[in-house]
Design a protein around this motif. Structure first.
Motif, PDB file in Angstrom:
ATOM      1  N   ALA A  24      44.418  49.841  33.296  1.00  0.00           N
ATOM      2  CA  ALA A  24      45.349  50.444  32.326  1.00  0.00           C
ATOM      3  C   ALA A  24      45.484  49.571  31.082  1.00  0.00           C
ATOM      4  CB  ALA A  24      46.708  50.679  32.978  1.00  0.00           C
ATOM      5  N   GLU A  25      45.526  48.258  31.255  1.00  0.00           N
ATOM      6  CA  GLU A  25      45.624  47.352  30.104  1.00  0.00           C
ATOM      7  C   GLU A  25      44.344  47.370  29.269  1.00  0.00           C
ATOM      8  OE1 GLU A  25      48.624  43.832  31.579  1.00  0.00           O
ATOM      9  OE2 GLU A  25      46.636  43.941  32.542  1.00  0.00           O
ATOM     10  N   ILE A  26      43.211  47.464  29.937  1.00  0.00           N
ATOM     11  CA  ILE A  26      41.932  47.553  29.215  1.00  0.00           C
ATOM     12  C   ILE A  26      41.880  48.854  28.432  1.00  0.00           C
ATOM     13  CG2 ILE A  26      39.422  47.741  29.480  1.00  0.00           C
ATOM     14  CD1 ILE A  26      39.768  45.901  31.997  1.00  0.00           C
ATOM     15  N   ARG A  40      32.860  50.029  40.123  1.00  0.00           N
ATOM     16  CA  ARG A  40      31.735  49.416  40.837  1.00  0.00           C
ATOM     17  C   ARG A  40      31.440  48.046  40.243  1.00  0.00           C
ATOM     18  NH1 ARG A  40      27.950  54.310  39.895  1.00  0.00           N
ATOM     19  NH2 ARG A  40      29.253  55.930  40.777  1.00  0.00           N
ATOM     20  N   PRO A  41      31.142  47.072  41.085  1.00  0.00           N
ATOM     21  CA  PRO A  41      30.845  45.722  40.588  1.00  0.00           C
ATOM     22  C   PRO A  41      29.694  45.696  39.580  1.00  0.00           C
ATOM     23  CG  PRO A  41      31.127  45.682  42.959  1.00  0.00           C
ATOM     24  CD  PRO A  41      31.136  47.126  42.554  1.00  0.00           C
ATOM     25  N   GLN A  42      28.726  46.593  39.732  1.00  0.00           N
ATOM     26  CA  GLN A  42      27.580  46.603  38.824  1.00  0.00           C
ATOM     27  C   GLN A  42      27.987  46.849  37.369  1.00  0.00           C
ATOM     28  OE1 GLN A  42      28.022  48.359  41.586  1.00  0.00           O
ATOM     29  NE2 GLN A  42      26.130  48.618  42.750  1.00  0.00           N
ATOM     30  N   PHE A  66      34.595  39.940  36.107  1.00  0.00           N
ATOM     31  CA  PHE A  66      34.456  40.101  37.554  1.00  0.00           C
ATOM     32  C   PHE A  66      35.448  41.147  38.027  1.00  0.00           C
ATOM     33  CE2 PHE A  66      33.474  35.790  36.308  1.00  0.00           C
ATOM     34  CZ  PHE A  66      32.240  35.566  36.904  1.00  0.00           C
ATOM     35  N   LEU A  67      34.940  42.206  38.618  1.00  0.00           N
ATOM     36  CA  LEU A  67      35.803  43.250  39.168  1.00  0.00           C
ATOM     37  C   LEU A  67      36.565  42.704  40.369  1.00  0.00           C
ATOM     38  CD1 LEU A  67      36.669  46.258  39.325  1.00  0.00           C
ATOM     39  CD2 LEU A  67      34.724  46.577  40.874  1.00  0.00           C
ATOM     40  N   ASP A  72      41.695  47.805  40.854  1.00  0.00           N
ATOM     41  CA  ASP A  72      41.638  48.328  39.483  1.00  0.00           C
ATOM     42  C   ASP A  72      42.028  47.265  38.481  1.00  0.00           C
ATOM     43  OD1 ASP A  72      40.728  50.724  40.438  1.00  0.00           O
ATOM     44  OD2 ASP A  72      42.585  51.830  40.096  1.00  0.00           O
ATOM     45  N   LYS A  73      41.475  46.055  38.685  1.00  0.00           N
ATOM     46  CA  LYS A  73      41.705  44.912  37.810  1.00  0.00           C
ATOM     47  C   LYS A  73      40.380  44.209  37.573  1.00  0.00           C
ATOM     48  CE  LYS A  73      46.369  43.884  39.457  1.00  0.00           C
ATOM     49  NZ  LYS A  73      47.199  42.857  40.105  1.00  0.00           N
TER      50      LYS A  73
END
Length: 79
Positions: A24-26, A40-42, A66-67, A72-73
Motif C-alpha cells: 500500500a505504501e509503494i 512473487r519473489p521473482q 526483497f519480498l 505484502d511488504k
C-alpha cells in the motif's frame, strides 16, 4: 518518467540503510497498483541487467529489494 519514479524518490529520501514498505505504501508513492506478480519473489529479484518496474526503481535509488513473503511488504536495503 517511469510510473515507478515515486518509489525511486521515496527511497532516495530515506536516511537509513534499510526500509520496509507495505504494498500500500509503494502504491501510494507511485500512484499505481502493483501487479499480481509483485507477490512473487521473482518480481523483486535483484538483477542488475534487465531490472524492471518497481525493482528497477529501487535499483536506481541504490537499493536492493526483497519480498517479505505472505506479508505484502518489501524490504529495501541500500547497496
Amino acid at each position: 518518467m517511469s510510473k515507478y519514479e515515486g518509489l525511486t524518490q521515496r527511497l532516495a529520501r530515506a536516511t537509513t540503510s534499510e526500509i520496509i514498505l507495505t504494498f500500500a505504501e509503494i502504491e501510494a508513492a507511485t500512484g499505481v497498483e502493483l501487479p499480481k506478480s509483485a507477490r512473487r519473489p521473482q518480481y523483486w529479484a535483484n538483477q542488475v541487467e534487465d531490472a524492471r518496474g518497481a525493482n528497477k526503481a529501487a535499483r536506481e535509488a541504490g537499493f536492493r529489494s526483497f519480498l517479505l513473503a505472505g506479508q505484502d511488504k518489501v524490504r529495501f536495503v541500500r547497496d
